[in-house]
Design a protein around this motif. Structure first.
Motif, PDB file in Angstrom:
ATOM      1  N   ALA A  36       0.829  -1.198   0.000  1.00 49.55           N
ATOM      2  CA  ALA A  36       0.000   0.000   0.000  1.00 49.55           C
ATOM      3  C   ALA A  36       0.867   1.253   0.000  1.00 49.55           C
ATOM      4  N   SER A  40       1.128   4.252  -2.729  1.00 51.62           N
ATOM      5  CA  SER A  40       1.028   5.672  -2.391  1.00 51.62           C
ATOM      6  C   SER A  40       2.160   6.472  -3.027  1.00 51.62           C
ATOM      7  N   ASN A  69      -4.932   3.646  -7.070  1.00 51.12           N
ATOM      8  CA  ASN A  69      -6.055   3.798  -6.159  1.00 51.12           C
ATOM      9  C   ASN A  69      -6.744   2.455  -5.922  1.00 51.12           C
ATOM     10  N   THR A  72      -4.491   0.170  -3.792  1.00 50.72           N
ATOM     11  CA  THR A  72      -4.508   0.544  -2.376  1.00 50.72           C
ATOM     12  C   THR A  72      -5.700  -0.091  -1.674  1.00 50.72           C
ATOM     13  N   CYS A  75      -5.007  -3.717  -1.176  1.00 47.89           N
ATOM     14  CA  CYS A  75      -4.078  -3.962  -0.065  1.00 47.89           C
ATOM     15  C   CYS A  75      -4.797  -3.902   1.270  1.00 47.89           C
TER      16      CYS A  75
END
Length: 213
Positions: A36, A40, A69, A72, A75
């Protein structure tokens, strides 16, 4: 403490719990968090590579931002799923085994829990591969001032994939189905080789662009 709240813990709380004597959060969930963080970094590099200066790369940058996105969110789901899978495996180990019927039921429960616990890190490796492929697509064209952050994202994705690979492999020892275990091992080996190659490719570009500043 239920596993559904782990994603919303503070960084300090998560790190403290991961370093405690409690088995969760463990390696699989830590690997998901690392992935994650990789997403980012790639997201930030994408966001700072928008506008007229990067017009030639907007299609790729926009697609990568959408991908990050989505990864994430994946995750987050995998972090929680890893903890739940481990809890299920521990519950299976604690089932009674006094009678033949109880032993058979316990063995079946362990097999099912081990398969689920193996499937979660396998999916995480796939997430990392998707993240690395996306990072590779924009490495040449992203904002040169944040290309190092894109490289950090690639490093985190690859480290997460390797960590997830270790989780898969330790879970394979609990699988009685030798054919299934061999299939998983083969999948892991192929995916980790690709992850390593993608990370190396991204870093070659990153170092080249840094040197060219």
């Amino acid at each position: 403490m239920t596993s559904t709240i782990w994603w919303n813990r503070t960084v300090g709380e998560f790190v403290q719990e991961a370093g405690s004597a409690e088995p969760t959060p463990g390696g699989g969930s830590v690997a998901a968090l690392a992935a994650a963080l990789g997403a980012s970094m790639a997201s930030m590099a994408s966001r700072l590579s928008q506008g007229e200066t990067f017009a030639a790369h907007q299609t790729s940058v926009g697609a990568v931002l959408e991908t990050m996105n989505r990864l994430t969110r994946a995750c987050e789901e995998l972090l929680e799923a890893d903890i739940r899978a481990f809890e299920e495996y521990m519950r299976a180990l604690k089932l009674p085994k006094d009678s033949e019927e109880e032993r058979a039921a316990r063995r079946t429960a362990i097999d099912e829990a081990a398969a689920r616990a193996t499937g979660v890190p396998l999916r995480l490796i796939q997430v990392c591969l998707e993240g690395l492929r996306a990072a590779n697509r924009i490495a040449e064209g992203c904002n040169k001032h944040v290309v190092s952050d894109l490289g950090i994202g690639a490093l985190l994705f690859e480290a997460s994939s390797q960590s997830a690979g270790l989780t898969v492999r330790i879970n394979l020892s609990s699988l009685r189905n030798a054919d299934l275990a061999a299939q998983y091992e083969g999948q892991v080996s192929v995916m980790l080789q690709e992850a390593e190659a993608l990370k190396a490719q991204v870093l070659r570009i990153v170092h080249s662009r840094i040197a060219g500043h």
